[in-house]
Scaffold this active site. Structure first.
Site: not given
Ligand code: OAD
Length: 254
Positions: A118, A157, A195-196, A220, A238
């Site tokens: 990303h 530009c 990641t969610s 997670n 994590a």
């Molecule tokens: P999310 O905010 O959707 O999910 C974060 C995940 O991390 C959740 O499932 C939490 O339960 C988990 N979590 C929280 N604390 C944690 C810990 N200490 N250890 C392990 N897990 C933990 O974030 P992403 O899945 O990264 O995209 O979101 C994906 C994309 O959505 C991002 O890259 C971003 C966003 O829109 C862009 O900006 C293009």
């Protein structure tokens, strides 16, 4: 304690692929996107802040918001989970670290060749011609939460400089996606961490890896749609689970 079969799968793996999300940086103090109350998309308008149209309609708001986030990241540090992955890479012949995160905490923990699906907060470019922009060494303006800040102009530009992140409706960087897919196809263990599993196409990687026979491990504290498919679901933070897991693999290899 981890089940013997999990340690044995990691110990004997030739290629480990890892996909990380915002959760791995949460313990460094960087907010996730979708966690209730603290998640960025709970408190800010995703349509404005994460789309090319949003940038064009209010450039100062969008640039100021990403500069605020970049300043936040610069003040944080890698946590034990980032360091554990750098250590795991040393234990295996092939290791691919794919991240959805736009921070640089994996690199600061010593991971190399991180595949940023990303993009990165640290690699802005011109909205019009794509020319990379170098931030000045000294930080002159630190925008507070949500404060407007005019984006710099392109030296080539005179277009507007935009954050180097992938927004909704935009394709992923092609080379990074190809790299991630190759790793997904080649790996025998796939770790999905913090990641969610809600954003595509990244969320497809562990699913495809599982269908191809890789051992999928999820770390997670909460359940996600991947729970049903992952061979091992390690429920917890994590920063607490990964260092212990990697320590067990290192010991098993001795
Ligand atoms: P999310 O905010 O959707 O999910 C974060 C995940 O991390 C959740 O499932 C939490 O339960 C988990 N979590 C929280 N604390 C944690 C810990 N200490 N250890 C392990 N897990 C933990 O974030 P992403 O899945 O990264 O995209 O979101 C994906 C994309 O959505 C991002 O890259 C971003 C966003 O829109 C862009 O900006 C293009």
């Amino acid at each position: 304690m981890f089940v013997v079969s999990l340690i044995s799968a990691l110990k004997s793996a030739r290629h480990i692929a890892v996909l990380t999300g915002a959760g791995i940086s949460a313990e460094s103090g960087i907010p996730t996107f979708r966690d209730a109350q603290t998640g960025l998309w709970e408190n800010f308008d995703v349509a404005t802040l994460a789309s090319p149209q949003g940038f064009l309609s209010d450039k100062d708001l969008v640039w100021g918001w990403y500069e605020w986030r970049r300043m936040q990241v610069l003040k944080t540090q890698s946590n034990p989970a980032h360091y554990a992955l750098a250590r795991l890479a040393e234990q295996v012949e092939h290791f691919t670290l794919i991240t959805q995160n736009i921070d640089d905490l994996h690199e600061r923990a010593g991971s190399r060749d991180v595949v940023h699906l990303h993009g990165s907060l640290h690699l802005p470019r011109c909205f019009s011609c794509g020319m990379p922009y170098m931030f000045p060494e000294r930080i002159s303006q630190e925008p507070a939460d949500g404060r407007r800040l005019p984006p710099p102009r392109c030296r080539h530009c005179n277009g507007y400089i935009r954050p180097g992140v992938v927004w909704f409706g935009e394709p992923l960087p092609e080379a990074e996606w190809m790299h991630a897919e190759l790793a997904m196809k080649a790996c025998d263990v796939f770790l999905s961490i913090g990641t969610s599993s809600m954003v595509w196409p990244a969320a497809q990687l562990p699913i495809d890896a599982a269908h191809r026979g890789a051992v999928v491990v999820q770390i997670n504290p909460d359940k996600t749609s991947l729970n049903a498919l992952a061979r091992y679901n390690l429920e917890g933070k994590a920063g607490e689970i990964l260092p212990r897991l990697v320590e067990s693999v290192v010991k098993a290899k001795m």
